[in-house]
Design an enzyme around this catalytic site. Structure first.
Site, short mmCIF file in Angstrom:
data_model
loop_
_atom_site.label_atom_id
_atom_site.label_comp_id
_atom_site.label_asym_id
_atom_site.label_seq_id
_atom_site.Cartn_x
_atom_site.Cartn_y
_atom_site.Cartn_z
N HIS A 97 0.42 -1.48 -0.81
CA HIS A 97 -0.03 0.25 -0.08
C HIS A 97 0.88 1.23 -0.51
O HIS A 97 1.98 1.54 -0.05
CB HIS A 97 -1.12 0.15 1.25
CG HIS A 97 -0.23 -0.32 2.65
ND1 HIS A 97 0.05 -1.35 2.99
CD2 HIS A 97 0.18 0.57 3.13
CE1 HIS A 97 0.80 -1.36 3.88
NE2 HIS A 97 0.93 -0.36 4.60
N HIS A 99 0.92 5.18 1.39
CA HIS A 99 0.09 6.19 1.84
C HIS A 99 0.63 7.78 1.09
O HIS A 99 1.36 7.55 0.55
CB HIS A 99 1.20 6.07 3.42
CG HIS A 99 1.27 4.74 4.20
ND1 HIS A 99 0.52 5.32 5.60
CD2 HIS A 99 2.05 3.78 4.23
CE1 HIS A 99 0.84 4.31 5.95
NE2 HIS A 99 1.84 3.57 5.15
#
Ligand code: DGP
Length: 111
Positions: A97, A99
């Protein structure tokens, strides 16, 4: 299933800001800045270390989604894009992922 796979499958709720067939973006449950969005590929790559050359287009797309979400959320004075990879970086969810952090001045170097 990781927590992010459960969000993708709508098994747990999230504040989703964008989604298509490849990726999803939603607000982080523990925000470290006034805007803190996670951009998550639907393909379950545990972390950047595990990405392959076949993932090149997907990895590029995650950055372009970060750019688009930053524009949508009006991060006009700047933003930071971070990938935590492995224990020393503080990775806590083993599903790749990105950020996206903004709406405040961010210190450098990071802690
Ligand atoms: P990292 O430390 O890079 O693995 O970041 C994982 C992030 O995921 C962390 O900032 C908190 C966020 N997070 C963990 N569980 C949930 C959840 O259930 N919902 C949402 N929206 N974010 C979560």
């Amino acid at each position: 299933m990781t927590i992010f796979e459960k969000i993708i499958a709508r098994q747990i709720p999230a504040k989703i800001v964008w989604e298509d067939e490849d990726a999803i973006a939603f607000h982080d449950v523990d925000p470290q800045a006034p805007v803190h969005v996670l951009i998550v590929p639907k393909k379950a790559i545990p972390r950047l270390t595990d990405a392959t050359d076949e993932d090149a287009a997907l990895l590029g797309k995650l950055l372009l989604v970060a750019r688009n979400v930053a524009k949508e959320l009006e991060l006009s004075s700047g933003y930071r894009v971070v990938i935590n990879c492995g224990p020393d970086a503080g990775e806590s969810v083993p599903h790749l992922h990105v950020h996206l952090l903004g709406k405040r001045a961010l210190a450098w170097p990071p802690g």
